[in-house]
Scaffold this active site. Structure first.
Site, short mmCIF file in Angstrom:
data_model
loop_
_atom_site.label_atom_id
_atom_site.label_comp_id
_atom_site.label_asym_id
_atom_site.label_seq_id
_atom_site.Cartn_x
_atom_site.Cartn_y
_atom_site.Cartn_z
N THR A 49 0.83 -1.21 0.00
CA THR A 49 0.00 0.00 0.00
C THR A 49 0.86 1.25 0.00
OG1 THR A 49 -1.61 -1.22 1.31
CG2 THR A 49 -1.89 1.15 1.20
N TYR A 112 -13.35 -5.30 -0.36
CA TYR A 112 -14.63 -4.90 -0.95
C TYR A 112 -15.65 -6.05 -0.98
CZ TYR A 112 -18.07 -2.49 -3.81
OH TYR A 112 -19.23 -1.92 -4.26
N TYR A 138 -1.75 -10.97 4.53
CA TYR A 138 -1.80 -9.58 4.99
C TYR A 138 -3.21 -9.29 5.50
CZ TYR A 138 -1.31 -4.43 4.73
OH TYR A 138 -1.28 -3.09 5.01
N ARG A 143 -8.61 -1.42 5.97
CA ARG A 143 -8.65 -1.15 4.53
C ARG A 143 -9.55 -2.13 3.78
NH1 ARG A 143 -4.98 2.39 2.25
NH2 ARG A 143 -3.33 3.17 3.62
N LYS A 167 1.26 -10.71 8.01
CA LYS A 167 1.42 -9.32 8.43
C LYS A 167 0.12 -8.94 9.12
CE LYS A 167 1.96 -4.56 6.79
NZ LYS A 167 2.02 -3.66 5.62
N ILE A 210 6.60 -4.95 9.24
CA ILE A 210 6.70 -4.37 7.91
C ILE A 210 6.36 -2.90 8.11
CG2 ILE A 210 5.78 -4.32 5.56
CD1 ILE A 210 5.43 -7.33 5.73
#
Length: 305
Positions: A49, A112, A138, A143, A167, A210
């Protein structure tokens, strides 16, 4: 011996743009050399990102990847971000990936669509079957819109040898603890996805981060993370406290707008340009970041004696 090297300080690499909005390879070279000076960075994550991967064309992604591989030249492992919400398409892209010079894939929970836990499991199961490289999951519900439960992570870790880590950016250190307290393959690693919570996550069994702030302060961030890996939590907490203001300001108007403003202030990139829908931070925040960075630079210099 570990089958992979994704522990310690991983840096989510920024993609610098010039004033015209094109990839600035000279700034990217400068930034990479900064990250690898004194072997501060344990591994680099390209096209996360922070790298504005959604706004790069496929051709640009490939060019940036090859450039990073050539510049890094084996000095540290490279992980590439490759995820999405179309399971078939991402599986095909992973199967077709030129893996030369790349040691792992970071793949986000589908966004989404808001899949169930079984849907998340089946998505990553498909990707694991397509991949010749180790995969780090991840989890970033802020998000994505859905949280990948610790049970789902553990199930994937047990069922697929090439799913080697997660992550964890849920914002809840206890979720990392739920994963690390389960019976897992020996090499499976939990990585913090939040600079401000890295020590708390590592107290719950995480083995690295990260990082976003690591783009600007790789050596100080590396020191913090490795102290925490050695369970020297009081000293790691001291450094984290000193970095708290910068970490807060970096995300005040969105990522990577904050880190690009900071990198420009430090002379590590030539422009704070982003691609829409992202825009540069306000002048007020830029001034605050500059002041906080100077304080942190003085603190880092003081630690070096």
């Amino acid at each position: 011996m570990s089958k992979h090297a994704f522990r310690g300080l991983g840096v989510a690499l920024v993609t610098p743009f010039d004033g015209r909005g094109e990839v600035d390879y000279q700034s990217l070279r400068t930034l990479l050399n900064h990250l690898l000076k004194n072997q501060a960075t344990d591994f680099i994550v390209v096209h996360g990102t922070t790298g504005e991967s959604p706004c790069l064309t496929r051709e640009e992604r490939d060019q940036v990847t090859r450039f990073v591989i050539e510049e890094v030249a084996g000095r540290c492992p490279i992980m590439i971000g490759l995820g999405g919400n179309n399971t078939r398409e991402i599986g095909q892209r992973i199967a077709d990936l030129d893996t030369e010079g790349i040691q792992g894939i970071l793949s986000v929970v589908p966004y989404y669509n808001k899949p169930s836990q079984e849907g998340i499991y089946q998505h990553f199961a498909h990707l694991a079957r397509c991949s010749r490289l180790p995969i780090v999951l991840y989890n970033v519900p802020g998000r994505v819109g859905v949280n990948m439960a610790s049970d789902t992570v553990v199930r994937l870790a047990r069922d697929f040898d090439n799913i080697i880590g997660v992550k964890e950016a849920s914002g809840f250190p206890q979720q990392a603890g739920q994963i690390t307290s389960a019976e897992l393959p020996e090499d499976f690693v939990v990585l913090s996805g939040d600079d401000a919570l890295s020590v708390a996550f590592m107290q719950q069994g995480a083995q690295g981060v990260i990082s976003v702030v690591g783009n600007a302060f790789p050596q100080l961030t590396s020191e913090l993370i490795h102290l925490a890996m050695e369970q020297k939590y009081p000293e790691a907490d001291m450094i984290q406290t000193e970095m708290q203001q910068v970490n807060t300001l970096l995300f005040q108007e969105g990522n990577p707008a904050g880190i690009k403003a900071l990198l420009l202030e430090m002379g590590l990139i030539a422009s704070e340009q982003l691609r829409l829908p992202l825009v540069p931070v306000s002048e007020e925040l830029k001034a605050k970041l500059g002041q906080a960075a100077q304080s942190l630079i003085h603190y880092e210099q003081g630690r070096k004696g």
